[in-house]
Design an enzyme around this catalytic site. Structure first.
Site, PDB file in Angstrom:
ATOM      1  N   HIS A 152      15.847  19.104  14.321  1.00 51.72           N
ATOM      2  CA  HIS A 152      16.109  20.534  14.123  1.00 51.72           C
ATOM      3  C   HIS A 152      16.314  20.853  12.649  1.00 51.72           C
ATOM      4  CE1 HIS A 152      16.868  20.591  18.455  1.00 51.72           C
ATOM      5  NE2 HIS A 152      16.762  21.904  18.383  1.00 51.72           N
ATOM      6  N   LYS A 156      21.642  23.896  11.812  1.00 58.95           N
ATOM      7  CA  LYS A 156      22.170  23.747  13.178  1.00 58.95           C
ATOM      8  C   LYS A 156      23.546  23.082  13.127  1.00 58.95           C
ATOM      9  CE  LYS A 156      20.869  22.063  17.765  1.00 58.95           C
ATOM     10  NZ  LYS A 156      21.300  23.303  18.413  1.00 58.95           N
TER      11      LYS A 156
HETATM   12  P1  NAD Z   1      22.380  32.007  13.184  1.00 57.72           P
HETATM   13  O1  NAD Z   1      23.509  31.373  12.428  1.00 57.72           O
HETATM   14  O2  NAD Z   1      21.171  32.442  12.436  1.00 57.72           O
HETATM   15  O3  NAD Z   1      22.936  33.311  13.949  1.00 57.72           O
HETATM   16  C1  NAD Z   1      24.178  33.397  14.570  1.00 57.72           C
HETATM   17  C2  NAD Z   1      24.671  34.828  14.424  1.00 57.72           C
HETATM   18  O4  NAD Z   1      25.854  34.971  15.204  1.00 57.72           O
HETATM   19  C3  NAD Z   1      25.046  35.202  12.973  1.00 57.72           C
HETATM   20  O5  NAD Z   1      24.492  36.457  12.620  1.00 57.72           O
HETATM   21  C4  NAD Z   1      26.573  35.249  12.992  1.00 57.72           C
HETATM   22  O6  NAD Z   1      27.111  36.177  12.066  1.00 57.72           O
HETATM   23  C5  NAD Z   1      26.814  35.671  14.438  1.00 57.72           C
HETATM   24  N1  NAD Z   1      28.150  35.337  14.944  1.00 57.72           N
HETATM   25  C6  NAD Z   1      28.913  34.254  14.666  1.00 57.72           C
HETATM   26  N2  NAD Z   1      30.076  34.316  15.345  1.00 57.72           N
HETATM   27  C7  NAD Z   1      30.019  35.451  16.079  1.00 57.72           C
HETATM   28  C8  NAD Z   1      30.907  36.054  16.983  1.00 57.72           C
HETATM   29  N3  NAD Z   1      32.097  35.500  17.270  1.00 57.72           N
HETATM   30  N4  NAD Z   1      30.532  37.209  17.566  1.00 57.72           N
HETATM   31  C9  NAD Z   1      29.340  37.794  17.282  1.00 57.72           C
HETATM   32  N5  NAD Z   1      28.461  37.265  16.414  1.00 57.72           N
HETATM   33  C10 NAD Z   1      28.801  36.108  15.823  1.00 57.72           C
HETATM   34  O7  NAD Z   1      22.020  31.010  14.355  1.00 57.72           O
HETATM   35  P2  NAD Z   1      20.668  30.965  15.224  1.00 57.72           P
HETATM   36  O8  NAD Z   1      19.695  30.047  14.590  1.00 57.72           O
HETATM   37  O9  NAD Z   1      20.261  32.363  15.552  1.00 57.72           O
HETATM   38  O10 NAD Z   1      21.174  30.202  16.526  1.00 57.72           O
HETATM   39  C11 NAD Z   1      22.237  30.734  17.314  1.00 57.72           C
HETATM   40  C12 NAD Z   1      22.536  29.778  18.473  1.00 57.72           C
HETATM   41  O11 NAD Z   1      21.402  29.753  19.361  1.00 57.72           O
HETATM   42  C13 NAD Z   1      22.764  28.298  18.068  1.00 57.72           C
HETATM   43  O12 NAD Z   1      23.759  27.751  18.896  1.00 57.72           O
HETATM   44  C14 NAD Z   1      21.421  27.635  18.368  1.00 57.72           C
HETATM   45  O13 NAD Z   1      21.544  26.255  18.636  1.00 57.72           O
HETATM   46  C15 NAD Z   1      21.025  28.402  19.617  1.00 57.72           C
HETATM   47  N6  NAD Z   1      19.583  28.386  19.940  1.00 57.72           N
HETATM   48  C16 NAD Z   1      19.260  28.285  21.253  1.00 57.72           C
HETATM   49  C17 NAD Z   1      17.945  28.349  21.665  1.00 57.72           C
HETATM   50  C18 NAD Z   1      17.610  28.298  23.136  1.00 57.72           C
HETATM   51  O14 NAD Z   1      16.411  28.315  23.506  1.00 57.72           O
HETATM   52  N7  NAD Z   1      18.607  28.246  24.022  1.00 57.72           N
HETATM   53  C19 NAD Z   1      16.924  28.516  20.720  1.00 57.72           C
HETATM   54  C20 NAD Z   1      17.283  28.616  19.366  1.00 57.72           C
HETATM   55  C21 NAD Z   1      18.629  28.569  18.992  1.00 57.72           C
END
Ligand code: NAD
Length: 265
Positions: A152, A156
């Protein structure tokens, strides 16, 4: 029309989800939440004005905007509280955020039943990754010596990835539990962790490098042969059809459902 609130709306996944919800028939974006405010979730996502601000208080946004579904792509340390808040408002969570423990998932299951509000969690919303898990489970019945390498991007936070954890759990259900490798190998590990994490005797390796989005290899070893199954996510678009499907279907489910394969016909 299913009314959707996107939590984590300013993140990498959140912005893609805002774009996808705005373009999807049958879904209406009614709310957006993040830890920072923004005037308009659509503009922040590069999708044009949506008329929906990004707010910072989830409970208040759920009260005011009255969504039926909350799509959560936030952080591993925030997702559990977000889901519990949504369920207490009788809003169905569709959770992509990884890092929930088995104990937390169990609490979510109980809360979904108590609140009579269905919930959905998928460690991976990409159809190719779901197929990788299904095929790995099949292969492990016949080739039970297996290692998982997940790769990844370096932003992450959690390891192993949710997909690797779910793959290992699914393989463990069909694979006769046994120790892999040389019986005395523990005595010779020059650098701690060189063989990766151990899950029920299987080894799992987490690679974190710029350049990757999300990839996973599952390698099976047998006498005189190896079999490698590999999935690569090259763009976050890969997750969107699965997220849209879950947002449309979740209200028709019961209790907690885990895994996109549960929604496929
Ligand atoms: P990212 O850091 O780009 O985005 C996370 C967002 O959440 C940020 O804008 C942050 O400010 C916000 N945030 C943090 N704490 C918060 C809270 N308490 N309340 C509201 N917003 C809050 O991360 P990302 O790359 O978008 O990934 C997010 C999550 O999704 C990770 O855990 C990643 O592993 C997961 N993910 C899952 C899949 C899937 O298919 N299930 C795919 C990609 C990513």
């Amino acid at each position: 029309m299913t009314r959707v609130l996107v939590n984590g709306a300013l993140g990498r996944m959140g912005k893609s989800v805002v774009q996808a919800v705005l373009a999807e028939d049958g879904l209406a974006l009614v709310g957006a939440v993040d830890i920072h405010e923004a005037e308009d979730a659509g503009l922040a996502a590069g999708a044009g004005k949506a008329g929906v601000p990004v707010e910072t208080d989830l409970a208040a946004a759920l009260d005011e905007r009255k969504p039926e579904v909350m799509i959560d792509f936030t952080r591993p340390d925030a997702v559990y509280d977000n889901v519990m808040t949504a369920l207490s408002h009788k809003v169905s969570p569709v959770v992509g955020t990884t890092g929930l423990s088995a104990a937390q998932r169990e609490e979510i299951r109980k809360a979904a039943e108590r609140e009579q509000t269905p919930a959905f969690i998928a460690p991976n919303f990409a159809i190719g990754a779901v197929l990788l898990m299904m095929l790995s489970e099949q292969a492990a019945k016949y080739m039970p010596d297996v290692e998982i390498i997940e790769l990844h991007h370096d932003h992450k936070l959690d390891a192993p990835s949710g997909t690797a954890a779910q793959t290992a759990e699914r393989i463990a259900k069909v694979r006769k539990a046994h120790h892999q490798g040389h019986p005395d190998e523990q005595e010779k590990e020059g650098w701690e962790g060189a063989r990766g994490a151990d899950y029920e005797g299987m080894h799992v390796h987490s690679v974190r490098l710029p350049g990757f989005v999300a990839s996973q290899e599952v390698i099976f070893g047998g006498l005189g042969q190896t079999l490698t199954l590999r999935h690569d996510t090259t763009s976050r678009e890969s997750f969107m059809p699965g997220v849209m499907l879950a947002a449309k279907k979740v209200r028709g489910l019961k209790g907690l459902t885990v895994g996109l394969d549960q929604l496929l016909d």
